[in-house]
Design a protein around this motif. Structure first.
Motif, PDB file in Angstrom:
ATOM      1  N   ILE A   1       0.839  -1.204   0.000  1.00 56.40           N
ATOM      2  CA  ILE A   1       0.000   0.000   0.000  1.00 56.40           C
ATOM      3  C   ILE A   1       0.871   1.250   0.000  1.00 56.40           C
ATOM      4  CG2 ILE A   1      -1.660   1.344   1.350  1.00 56.40           C
ATOM      5  CD1 ILE A   1      -2.782  -1.383   2.332  1.00 56.40           C
ATOM      6  N   GLY A   2       1.921   1.252   0.832  1.00 54.41           N
ATOM      7  CA  GLY A   2       2.823   2.396   0.868  1.00 54.41           C
ATOM      8  C   GLY A   2       3.469   2.651  -0.478  1.00 54.41           C
ATOM      9  N   GLU A   3       3.868   1.572  -1.154  1.00 49.87           N
ATOM     10  CA  GLU A   3       4.473   1.716  -2.481  1.00 49.87           C
ATOM     11  C   GLU A   3       3.467   2.278  -3.485  1.00 49.87           C
ATOM     12  OE1 GLU A   3       7.117  -0.968  -5.560  1.00 49.87           O
ATOM     13  OE2 GLU A   3       5.552  -1.951  -4.398  1.00 49.87           O
ATOM     14  N   ARG A   4       2.237   1.770  -3.441  1.00 48.49           N
ATOM     15  CA  ARG A   4       1.227   2.251  -4.389  1.00 48.49           C
ATOM     16  C   ARG A   4       0.912   3.722  -4.177  1.00 48.49           C
ATOM     17  NH1 ARG A   4      -2.995  -2.997  -4.538  1.00 48.49           N
ATOM     18  NH2 ARG A   4      -1.505  -4.379  -5.600  1.00 48.49           N
ATOM     19  N   VAL A   5       0.771   4.125  -2.918  1.00 50.32           N
ATOM     20  CA  VAL A   5       0.465   5.527  -2.632  1.00 50.32           C
ATOM     21  C   VAL A   5       1.646   6.420  -3.031  1.00 50.32           C
ATOM     22  CG1 VAL A   5      -0.085   7.191  -0.821  1.00 50.32           C
ATOM     23  CG2 VAL A   5      -1.182   4.956  -0.816  1.00 50.32           C
ATOM     24  N   ALA A   6       2.867   5.953  -2.734  1.00 46.03           N
ATOM     25  CA  ALA A   6       4.050   6.737  -3.108  1.00 46.03           C
ATOM     26  C   ALA A   6       4.123   6.935  -4.616  1.00 46.03           C
ATOM     27  CB  ALA A   6       5.314   6.041  -2.600  1.00 46.03           C
ATOM     28  N   ASN A   7       3.826   5.897  -5.378  1.00 48.73           N
ATOM     29  CA  ASN A   7       3.872   6.018  -6.838  1.00 48.73           C
ATOM     30  C   ASN A   7       2.809   6.975  -7.365  1.00 48.73           C
ATOM     31  OD1 ASN A   7       6.073   4.331  -7.226  1.00 48.73           O
ATOM     32  ND2 ASN A   7       4.824   2.481  -7.371  1.00 48.73           N
ATOM     33  N   ILE A   8       1.612   6.930  -6.754  1.00 45.58           N
ATOM     34  CA  ILE A   8       0.568   7.894  -7.130  1.00 45.58           C
ATOM     35  C   ILE A   8       1.054   9.315  -6.869  1.00 45.58           C
ATOM     36  CG2 ILE A   8      -1.650   8.823  -6.354  1.00 45.58           C
ATOM     37  CD1 ILE A   8      -2.162   6.597  -8.220  1.00 45.58           C
ATOM     38  N   ALA A   9       1.687   9.523  -5.716  1.00 43.55           N
ATOM     39  CA  ALA A   9       2.199  10.855  -5.381  1.00 43.55           C
ATOM     40  C   ALA A   9       3.287  11.281  -6.363  1.00 43.55           C
ATOM     41  CB  ALA A   9       2.731  10.863  -3.949  1.00 43.55           C
ATOM     42  N   LEU A  10       4.189  10.356  -6.695  1.00 38.31           N
ATOM     43  CA  LEU A  10       5.266  10.693  -7.627  1.00 38.31           C
ATOM     44  C   LEU A  10       4.709  11.143  -8.974  1.00 38.31           C
ATOM     45  CD1 LEU A  10       7.872   7.875  -6.904  1.00 38.31           C
ATOM     46  CD2 LEU A  10       8.184  10.329  -6.511  1.00 38.31           C
ATOM     47  N   LYS A  11       3.675  10.473  -9.453  1.00 39.12           N
ATOM     48  CA  LYS A  11       3.123  10.824 -10.762  1.00 39.12           C
ATOM     49  C   LYS A  11       2.321  12.115 -10.713  1.00 39.12           C
ATOM     50  CE  LYS A  11       0.177   9.202 -14.534  1.00 39.12           C
ATOM     51  NZ  LYS A  11      -0.555   8.047 -15.128  1.00 39.12           N
ATOM     52  N   TYR A  12       1.385  12.203  -9.777  1.00 35.60           N
ATOM     53  CA  TYR A  12       0.418  13.302  -9.828  1.00 35.60           C
ATOM     54  C   TYR A  12       0.846  14.532  -9.042  1.00 35.60           C
ATOM     55  CZ  TYR A  12      -2.746  10.167 -12.220  1.00 35.60           C
ATOM     56  OH  TYR A  12      -3.309   9.329 -13.158  1.00 35.60           O
ATOM     57  N   LEU A  13       1.741  14.397  -8.074  1.00 34.09           N
ATOM     58  CA  LEU A  13       2.174  15.556  -7.302  1.00 34.09           C
ATOM     59  C   LEU A  13       3.557  16.034  -7.711  1.00 34.09           C
ATOM     60  CD1 LEU A  13       0.960  14.515  -3.727  1.00 34.09           C
ATOM     61  CD2 LEU A  13      -0.324  15.577  -5.601  1.00 34.09           C
ATOM     62  N   TYR A  14       4.393  15.119  -8.237  1.00 38.48           N
ATOM     63  CA  TYR A  14       5.763  15.486  -8.565  1.00 38.48           C
ATOM     64  C   TYR A  14       6.096  15.307 -10.041  1.00 38.48           C
ATOM     65  CZ  TYR A  14       6.261  15.444  -3.499  1.00 38.48           C
ATOM     66  OH  TYR A  14       6.108  15.690  -2.165  1.00 38.48           O
ATOM     67  N   GLY A  15       5.129  14.874 -10.850  1.00 39.56           N
ATOM     68  CA  GLY A  15       5.314  14.836 -12.293  1.00 39.56           C
ATOM     69  C   GLY A  15       6.272  13.792 -12.813  1.00 39.56           C
ATOM     70  N   ARG A  16       6.485  12.713 -12.059  1.00 40.70           N
ATOM     71  CA  ARG A  16       7.388  11.658 -12.506  1.00 40.70           C
ATOM     72  C   ARG A  16       6.651  10.668 -13.402  1.00 40.70           C
ATOM     73  NH1 ARG A  16      12.042  12.050  -9.274  1.00 40.70           N
ATOM     74  NH2 ARG A  16      12.053  14.217  -8.545  1.00 40.70           N
TER      75      ARG A  16
END
Length: 278
Positions: free
Chosen positions: A154-169
């Motif tokens: 879950i932590g990995e999934r949430v982190a990846n969502i943040a990386l894409k939508y909040l940090y543009g990765r």
């Protein structure tokens, strides 16, 4: 994960406890936990850059609570944004399963969980700046709480969502989400999904282990067979004619949480409710 990608520390401020109904956060009901969380943030001496949210089990079994979940959760999100800014991102987790079924009507349990999950999916679509990851494919350790390994996923999934939508990765992180349901012939419905990078697959699992059902004027039925055509869809086959206005749900109780998934990302189809067949 965020620290590794971004190059600076990430702080987490715990602001709640387990086993809490949504009413404890909604200021029009109780709201004590909302006020307490705000005090914890103030005491930390820091501003916050986002909110992590995972809640819902305590609202499953009460009809009034689950049927009003979206509206009440929307109010809570509005209160967060009044306190911390209109652009504060809210990263949410869809409710997992339970295997605590002794003395429980499992049909009602499946239905109750499906209502909350759909409210959470609806929030993902209707509340700007709110993101959600599924958990239905993950293990529980004591009947209802996620195992330690599941929490890492879950932590990995949430982190990846943040990386894409909040940090543009550039990150593959979006789980397959229902796009439409199309009736094909008299007895089958084909479900099409967004965010499929390869194909929807289901490992040749038994049909009765999937969570899908259909409701029309004749009542509720479950599929008798299914097919994965090799694209972004799955075809459900039923044992009788499907009437106009039929609705597809993910309300079947299942202690495995088996759902079809994208063969590239291995992310499961996000459970949904109330999709009308065209």
């Amino acid at each position: 994960i965020l620290s590794r990608h971004l190059g600076y520390p990430i702080g987490l401020i715990p602001g709640t406890k387990g086993g809490i109904p949504l009413s404890c956060w909604d200021r029009q009901e109780d709201g004590a936990f909302f006020d307490n969380a705000m005090e914890i943030v103030r005491a930390s001496g820091s501003k916050i850059r986002g909110i992590l949210w995972y809640q819902g089990c305590n609202d499953v079994y009460d009809e009034a609570s689950r049927n009003t979940y979206f509206e009440r959760f929307q109010r809570i999100c509005e209160d967060f944004r009044e306190a911390y800014g209109a652009d504060i991102p809210i990263l949410t987790v869809q409710l997992n399963k339970t295997v605590c079924t002794k003395n429980t009507d499992i049909r009602q349990a499946g239905y109750g969980f499906s209502v909350i999950r759909e409210a959470q999916r609806r929030a993902m679509h209707e509340i700007p700046g709110l993101y959600m990851v599924p958990t239905i494919d993950l293990m529980v350790c004591d009947g209802i709480h996620n195992s330690a390994m599941s929490n890492l996923v879950i932590g990995e999934r949430v982190a990846n969502i943040a990386l894409k939508y909040l940090y543009g990765r550039q990150v593959v992180c979006d789980a397959p989400d229902i796009e439409k349901a199309v009736r094909e012939g008299e007895c089958s419905v084909r479900l099409y999904f967004n965010h499929v990078y390869d194909m929807i697959f289901s490992d040749m699992n038994r049909t009765d282990k999937l969570m899908f059902s259909l409701t029309d004027e004749k009542g509720r039925i479950t599929p008798c067979d299914y097919e994965c055509p090799g694209d972004n869809s799955i075809r459900l086959i039923f044992g009788r004619e499907i009437l106009p206005g039929a609705v597809i749900n993910c309300d079947g109780y299942n202690d495995t949480g088996l759902m079809p998934y994208d063969l590239y990302s291995f992310l499961p189809v996000i459970p949904f409710n109330g999709v009308v067949c065209s």
